[in-house]
Write a protein that holds these residues in place. Sequence first.
Motif, PDB file in Angstrom:
ATOM      1  N   GLU A  34     -15.210  14.259 -18.618  1.00 51.06           N
ATOM      2  CA  GLU A  34     -14.166  15.091 -17.881  1.00 51.06           C
ATOM      3  C   GLU A  34     -14.929  16.522 -17.683  1.00 51.06           C
ATOM      4  N   PRO A  43     -16.682  12.683  -9.261  1.00 50.68           N
ATOM      5  CA  PRO A  43     -15.380  12.052  -9.850  1.00 50.68           C
ATOM      6  C   PRO A  43     -15.869  11.437 -11.257  1.00 50.68           C
ATOM      7  N   GLN A  44     -15.089  11.598 -12.149  1.00 50.14           N
ATOM      8  CA  GLN A  44     -15.213  11.178 -13.426  1.00 50.14           C
ATOM      9  C   GLN A  44     -15.565   9.517 -13.549  1.00 50.14           C
ATOM     10  N   ARG A  45     -14.923   8.928 -12.554  1.00 50.31           N
ATOM     11  CA  ARG A  45     -15.154   7.372 -12.568  1.00 50.31           C
ATOM     12  C   ARG A  45     -16.691   6.953 -12.188  1.00 50.31           C
ATOM     13  N   HIS A  46     -17.132   7.909 -11.406  1.00 49.37           N
ATOM     14  CA  HIS A  46     -18.735   7.614 -10.936  1.00 49.37           C
ATOM     15  C   HIS A  46     -19.421   8.095 -12.175  1.00 49.37           C
ATOM     16  N   ALA A  48     -18.695   7.698 -15.205  1.00 47.54           N
ATOM     17  CA  ALA A  48     -18.728   6.718 -16.230  1.00 47.54           C
ATOM     18  C   ALA A  48     -19.485   5.169 -15.809  1.00 47.54           C
ATOM     19  N   SER A  49     -19.493   5.121 -14.440  1.00 48.56           N
ATOM     20  CA  SER A  49     -20.431   4.041 -13.754  1.00 48.56           C
ATOM     21  C   SER A  49     -21.839   4.299 -14.006  1.00 48.56           C
ATOM     22  N   ALA A  57     -20.155  -0.143  -8.648  1.00 41.88           N
ATOM     23  CA  ALA A  57     -19.010   0.428  -8.520  1.00 41.88           C
ATOM     24  C   ALA A  57     -19.428   1.886  -7.778  1.00 41.88           C
TER      25      ALA A  57
END
Length: 276
Positions: A34, A43-46, A48-49, A57
């Motif tokens: 974060e 973006p945090q999801r990117h 993490a990917s 993703a």
Amino acid sequence: MAEEAKDDENVEPHLQSTGALLRQAREQKDMTLEEIAKKTRIPQRHLASLETGDFGALPGRTYTIGFAKSFARSVGLSDASIGTQLREEMEDQGHGAYQPEMSGYAPANPSSIPPRYLAWTAAGIGIFVLVGYLVWRTLILNPGEMTQVADSDTTTEAGPENNDVQTVEASGTTPSSEGTVVLTATETVWMKVYDAEGKRLFENQMSAGETFTVPADADDPQILTGRPDALTVTIDGQVVPQLGTAERTIKDVGVSAAALLARGEASNPAADLPTD
């Protein structure tokens, strides 16, 4: 032996995946995903990917490498080394081999983005200058047009063809709270009329002379428009006060007969005072 040790140092980073290196550097700095997301605007999801190597993703090779470089800088790694390793890693896995990398790409640096208040200030100054120019042009270059418009308005209001439209004050009678409300455009104007549930009753740009009759069965009809001064409002043919001033957007203003009459009473408190 020294030469062999040097060779080992050169290949050591490649013993770990790019994502593992990024995660390890982040954890060593005791940072969360974060915090990295806030710092890099990624973006945090990117992020993490990237750490898990889930390239499917991510939004393509170019952006993925740019994300990784920003991630690397934020945790103290060499962005050039990370970019090179990730490029090779993606090519080995068959991800985006046909997508050429854009040189010098990197996600936006937060420090290079102007504050939002500066953008709003610039927009406000631009609007102020434009309005000032239009007023100057009208008053200085075409003063005769202003006089002609004023004269034509006076003639129109006094003309026999408008005898059927009376103001509430002139008629001496108060329209019914169940009366028919008609909105008439005096200039080109956009407006939206909707009920209490937000259901659209009308939304369009009207030309001068066009009218819209508010449905009698509408549940608390309300209006949104940026030019309330370009609308004449009548209840059973009697003109009621304007909905607002020029160039001032209004929203959620009631346009039922009851709501319009209530606005008129609120704006004229003297009407409720007892007379001798």
